[in-house]
Design an enzyme around this catalytic site. Structure first.
Site, short mmCIF file in Angstrom:
data_model
loop_
_atom_site.label_atom_id
_atom_site.label_comp_id
_atom_site.label_asym_id
_atom_site.label_seq_id
_atom_site.Cartn_x
_atom_site.Cartn_y
_atom_site.Cartn_z
N ARG A 165 1.68 8.50 60.21
CA ARG A 165 1.93 8.72 61.59
C ARG A 165 1.05 8.99 62.59
O ARG A 165 1.24 9.17 63.93
CB ARG A 165 3.17 9.86 61.47
CG ARG A 165 4.13 9.86 60.55
CD ARG A 165 4.80 10.97 60.28
NE ARG A 165 5.76 10.91 59.31
CZ ARG A 165 5.49 11.21 58.05
NH1 ARG A 165 4.35 11.63 57.64
NH2 ARG A 165 6.28 11.04 56.88
N TYR A 223 12.10 11.59 40.37
CA TYR A 223 12.73 10.66 41.36
C TYR A 223 14.13 10.22 40.99
O TYR A 223 15.15 9.94 41.60
CB TYR A 223 11.83 9.77 42.25
CG TYR A 223 11.14 10.53 43.14
CD1 TYR A 223 11.53 10.80 44.45
CD2 TYR A 223 9.64 10.59 42.87
CE1 TYR A 223 10.77 11.37 45.44
CE2 TYR A 223 8.98 11.41 44.00
CZ TYR A 223 9.48 11.53 45.20
OH TYR A 223 8.53 12.12 46.07
N ARG A 283 5.05 -0.72 62.05
CA ARG A 283 6.13 -0.17 61.22
C ARG A 283 7.41 -0.70 62.04
O ARG A 283 8.50 -1.04 61.92
CB ARG A 283 6.12 1.35 61.23
CG ARG A 283 7.17 2.01 60.60
CD ARG A 283 7.33 2.21 59.25
NE ARG A 283 8.43 2.75 58.79
CZ ARG A 283 8.66 4.03 58.35
NH1 ARG A 283 7.61 4.76 58.21
NH2 ARG A 283 9.80 4.54 58.14
N ARG A 297 -2.90 9.98 53.61
CA ARG A 297 -1.78 9.13 54.57
C ARG A 297 -2.81 8.84 55.56
O ARG A 297 -2.30 8.86 56.74
CB ARG A 297 -0.88 10.21 54.85
CG ARG A 297 0.14 10.68 53.76
CD ARG A 297 1.39 11.09 54.43
NE ARG A 297 2.15 11.55 53.27
CZ ARG A 297 2.98 10.81 52.30
NH1 ARG A 297 3.03 9.68 52.79
NH2 ARG A 297 3.77 11.12 51.52
N ASP A 329 3.67 2.40 47.76
CA ASP A 329 4.56 3.83 47.18
C ASP A 329 4.72 3.94 45.86
O ASP A 329 5.02 2.85 45.12
CB ASP A 329 6.07 3.62 48.01
CG ASP A 329 6.67 5.15 47.86
OD1 ASP A 329 6.34 6.02 48.84
OD2 ASP A 329 7.35 5.27 47.11
#
Length: 153
Positions: free
Chosen positions: A30, A152, A39, A26, A76
């Site tokens: 963040r 999912y 974002r 990642r 994603d």
């Protein structure tokens, strides 16, 4: 194209390398204020992933700011079910949510096999990113295993 930093690729081939390559799953995420600024300029994660120029920008940020040895395309694994007709939402501080899921054979029959055209934004982001990287580091991608994606769905 000759890569200026091929450390990750040489390591993957099992060649002797001068140090362990660095990349983080990642790497944008963040941790970078620059990522958060991009974002915040869109409605959310999905719009960011579906806007090739912005996806390329946040893909390249860790290369420029952290000096990692590879860029990881911003996308994603859930773009696959969406391309099959099963859209998802990315709920802030919760994660992905499918308003509709596959619960029956009838639901399964509603899905379609994508020819990839629905994922053009991903390939566009890859082309833009590769051009902007100009051989500085490899560009790598990722995928979810079928079982992961189906769980999912």
């Amino acid at each position: 194209m000759h890569l200026k930093n091929d450390l990750l690729l040489r390591a993957a081939k099992g060649e002797t390398i001068e140090r362990t390559p660095v990349w983080l799953m990642r790497q944008a995420g963040r941790i970078l204020p620059e990522y958060r600024k991009v974002r915040e300029s869109v409605s959310g994660f999905i719009e960011l992933a579906q806007t090739p120029e912005l996806a390329a920008e946040v893909t390249i940020q860790p290369v420029d700011l952290l000096g990692v040895d590879a860029a990881i395309i911003f996308s994603d694994i859930l773009v696959i079910p969406e391309a099959m007709g099963l859209p998802y939402e990315m709920v802030e501080k919760r994660g992905p949510l499918f308003p509709n899921t596959v619960r029956s054979e009838a639901d399964l029959k509603k899905l379609h096999v994508s020819d990839g055209s629905e994922l053009r934004y991903v390939t566009d982001a890859i082309h833009i990113t590769r051009k902007a990287l100009n051989g500085r580091v490899p560009l790598i991608g990722f995928a979810g295993a079928p079982w992961t994606i189906f769980s999912y769905m």
